[in-house]
Design an enzyme around this catalytic site. Structure first.
Site, mmCIF file in Angstrom:
data_model
loop_
_atom_site.group_PDB
_atom_site.id
_atom_site.type_symbol
_atom_site.label_atom_id
_atom_site.label_comp_id
_atom_site.label_asym_id
_atom_site.label_seq_id
_atom_site.Cartn_x
_atom_site.Cartn_y
_atom_site.Cartn_z
ATOM 1 N N GLY A 1 -4.105 4.139 -10.974
ATOM 2 C CA GLY A 1 -4.184 3.749 -9.568
ATOM 3 C C GLY A 1 -3.230 4.547 -8.707
ATOM 4 C CB CYS A 2 -3.101 5.055 -5.067
ATOM 5 S SG CYS A 2 -3.358 3.391 -4.440
ATOM 6 C CE1 TYR A 3 1.371 1.309 -2.311
ATOM 7 C CE2 TYR A 3 -0.433 -0.157 -2.837
ATOM 8 C CZ TYR A 3 0.423 0.385 -1.911
ATOM 9 O OH TYR A 3 0.343 0.010 -0.597
#
Lengths: 341, 341, 341, 341
Positions: free
Chosen positions: A149-151
């Site tokens: 994921g991005c985070y």
């Protein structure tokens, strides 16, 4: 020879970014882009920037599409990936999922954070975590890739080498992240209209955000521990793209900036998509805007004995679509940066 | 009867905000606005929004100006306040300094962070810290007020009551703040031009920012300790105004959301400029935009046993000019919110 | 075989965009990047995004650099191009100038708008106007290319075919354009700092802007007239990139949307970098962001008998660096879109 | 004595701005704020900035509300005003409508632009156009005020005096306007989410925008003509608030900057809310941000013989709620600027 790629859920921002990358990828050919809502429409109806292309959205008829692709990238909302992944995998298609559906190895954690049993626990085991800088070898043979994921990408890349080298304590880690608004997807909801976001900066999901267990899982893996608990606090910032994560960790005895530099050099010195800044500098989202790079800065606060790390990515590129293509390149034996420069 | 107010250093953003507030203040009359660079020019040359006004910038001739004012608000760059404050105080003028020059009670800390001896240590003792919600009584008789800084205001207000009530540990506090660009002043420098700030979010001053000792001083005072050490990490965000501070603290045994609510209610229940949100909500800079309010949200993370607090202010209003006027109102016995609604 | 390219004045925004394009151009090799201020520094000091590259800024030693390049792209401030162009041309280097120095064919106009005699009038004659959709044939053999400006590109492309086909009157044309802030260059000046630009939209240079004679020259050429006079009104808008030009023209008798469509189809039907929208739609800067495309929309207002055209480009790509590379590709016989997709 | 004011449709941006103004208005008391969706909720649920207030949204029970108010301000979506205005007027309440429902004096024009017969043509006749600088005398006795729209206010104020004085031709006028996103209301729709608006500037409603006949009506009135036809082209710009209108008109013979200055001085020299800049300067939305001021700049282009005027307002203040309060102040004999400084 070109890899045939189908994109499922192509009408959101991750979909748009995938098309942008794949359309100039020298060894990829897009064979299908799906969107229930826009089926039958040319891609340029939704994304005028692709007017030159003659791609057309189609309904997500998985069986048919599977006949004509080598790779499928899933850019679907949470919870839908299983139903697509199974027939694709059965047809021998390599699956790269951008959603969070296959990222947690623990069924229990999945249930805790998603309030439901995972629909296909056997796929959780099969899935390789799609973060090339950590799992490159496994990705070479993966059938199902759960793209990071991005985070998590912005949190794991700067911390994993330090945890593995025992330069920082796995206890009491605080991650404060700020994301641009595309991070919320192409969602039509009051909090996301321009006048509500502009001149607004706020934390949200302060306790129990769904990206938390993913970050903890990978930090624990790096630290060689069964489990760790951290604080992850996301914020929404008035910009389109970009995540900055600022991470505060207890320094272990004897840690110096030089040791940190060494560990990073060893971990990322030959990585194409990680840029470690000189000591004491801080990363900036604008320097990774529309790139697949993760930029990392580090510092040491003697008065509290903390290591402070900052890390920036473009949430749609390294945090989603670029990462998926990087994983795909690895899986198909292509140069890793193909289409991503 | 109106208070006669002189504004020194009126051509920056804090100066502009002071003028905006004072021009509609029913009990204040501006008698002088100084700017070396713009002396002789009408205020509307620099700030067209004040075209109706016939104010004119003058040179900062302190002696002369002191003859015709009751209060002086100093919105000068760091390091210049002493030279203005002394003659003003000698002339019996009440001085409200927006800079950081008189905020630290310790000469040693001042030297450590500013690399110079303080030019007037006796004034450090005399100065009252200009944060009405903490020092209202002292402000009623203050001659010299060191108005609290923007980051400190957003950090101290949400933490002080919790520290005083021993709901949180004074050790290991992490403050991650994001500020709009006016926080850097009206500074003409490459990092502040639009294309460098837009789509950019970055940490800076990660170690040893000059606001750090001020925050630590006031947190220690609230906790009843001689000293504490925290991590304060400021970030620049692409917006004009607003600070969000997200603060992570160890919860002391037995802390509950209800206890936090009680403590806040006691501290701020009758405050006009502090808004404590219901439990689990988070503050948002847009809800304090161009107001003198500090908005506070709080939460409890059971899995790490942390209290997480968010806090938003407008850096130019509650973080600078509004606060100065609030202090002035208190000092002159006016209703505290005069000019600030 | 790769073209060797030198970039003069590489530390501004047009320079950065040139590097972004050229670094992924399969048939270009950067042999020098100059910057007086940053000579000796690695490119990543100024533009961290290029950290992977080992390019280094050098002083603009034209003679030496000319020995090792086939093409030179000048991204210098106004007025300096002549001094660089002459030695480069003498050394047989093809020169692509992004500044306005060689764009006006008339010495008189140059003097009128720049208050000085042109330093090399013979070069004015030699220069080919760098707008491929209008001058492709001439560009194939050009030694000196005066790349079309940003506002002119967005104004000329949508109007030239209509003027040439006599669908609109050459009299009374009004062009209202809005540009993002990078259009002002990487200029460190009060009006360009973030808080001055954000929430600000304003016209400037309302009479006699320096791009005006360039636009008039090319509109007149398209209309087959010696001269025409228009109103061109630029505005600064709070965004990084992008120009929207809205153009109002008197319709000639009998004009219909269909006729406009036909003329555009003939002019641009086979152009890779011009996208004409279906009738009645309007262009949007976001759809050309970081692309080399000019997007054109058109409409007909029956109640005033006007043709209204809107046109968007990215000022740094099609309005500057992308256009220069497009011209270079043409000059060197490469596919026109090389490096630009 | 305070005027009792009811606000109908208080949960949008114009409603929020009305509350901001009225809450500090020394001679107004809010007796009801309606919102079907939020009935029963405290105002702070929707607008946390008003947390101090104990106002609560109620259902729009017109009859009951009419019993307890002197003035009603309608901030409703288009088409609903009639049904509210009739019972309010019958109960003797003065009505200030912010929508476009009563602005056109011609039923035919209404039908042409709204595709429906006007539901209460007799009210069209009764309504006074709510632009104080043009209709102050009539407003003093008005029962029903049709507050001028945002685009119209920014277009009419700078042009009306010039048309009336015959300094410009009423033929061929072009108005190009840019508006911030709050101009679209608090509308939850894909084109208005942050990532679609940021870095986007585009024209819309290029032909036949609904504000067009209103602008033409008032320009014609100023020019003393039964009708005129102009081009009005609105654009959406990436900012929250503000409209800039740039207007190009044919100069009549003998017009000079001095004559324009004279005409403006006569028209607006004693107006509190119109600021005419010195000749050749241009207006800027940031200088009217959150004020009730219209800022006007003017210039003369000798080479095309055009008068070019720019004009800025805050669309929510002078373009909507501030204007309504200004009209209300006039109607009730209060100082015109009450609550608006």
């Amino acid at each position: 020879m070109k890899i045939k790629v189908a994109v499922f859920g192509a009408s959101g921002y991750a979909g748009e970014e995938l098309l942008r990358i794949l359309l100039r990828h020298p060894h990829a050919e897009i064979t299908a882009i799906t969107s229930r809502k826009n089926a039958g429409e040319p891609v340029s109806n939704v994304f005028p920037r692709f007017t030159g292309s003659n791609l057309e959205f189609c309904t997500p008829d998985v069986e048919a599409i599977a006949q004509n692709c080598d790779a499928a990238i899933l850019a679907l909302p949470h919870g839908l990936a299983t139903e697509y992944a199974i027939p694709l995998l059965n047809a021998g298609v390599k699956v790269f999922d951008i959603s969070a559906d296959f990222r947690l190895r623990s069924q229990e954690k999945y249930k805790e954070y998603y309030n439901a049993d995972h629909p296909a626990p056997e796929l959780l085991k099969k899935a390789v975590y799609g973060l090339p800088e950590r799992y490159r070898e496994q990705l070479k043979n993966a059938d199902l890739v759960a793209c990071a994921g991005c985070y998590p990408t912005s949190s794991i890349l700067p911390t994993a080498p330090l945890l593995a080298a025992k330069l920082v304590s796995p206890e009491g880690i605080v991650v404060a992240s700020c994301s641009g608004v595309t991070g919320a997807g192409r969602k039509v909801d009051l909090p996301y209209i321009f006048p509500e976001c502009n001149e607004s900066l706020k934390a949200y999901g302060v306790v129990g955000h769904r990206h938390l267990p993913e970050i903890e899982q990978e930090m624990a893996a790096a630290a060689g521990l069964p489990e760790i608990a951290i604080n992850f606090i996301p914020h929404l910032a008035p910009m389109n793209r970009g995540i900055n994560s600022t991470i505060v960790m207890d320094a272990m005895p004897g840690v110096t900036l030089e040791k940190i530099a060494e560990v990073y050099e060893k971990a990322y010195g030959s990585e194409q998509f990680v840029r470690v800044l000189p000591a004491k500098r801080t990363s900036d989202t604008k320097y990774v805007f529309m790139t697949n790079t993760c930029e990392i800065g580090y510092n040491l606060d003697a008065h509290t004995n903390k290591v402070i790390v900052t890390s920036c990515i473009d949430n749609l590129t390294k945090g989603a679509s670029g990462q998926a293509v990087q994983c795909m390149n690895i899986r198909f034996g292509l140069p890793e940066a193909e289409g991503l420069i």
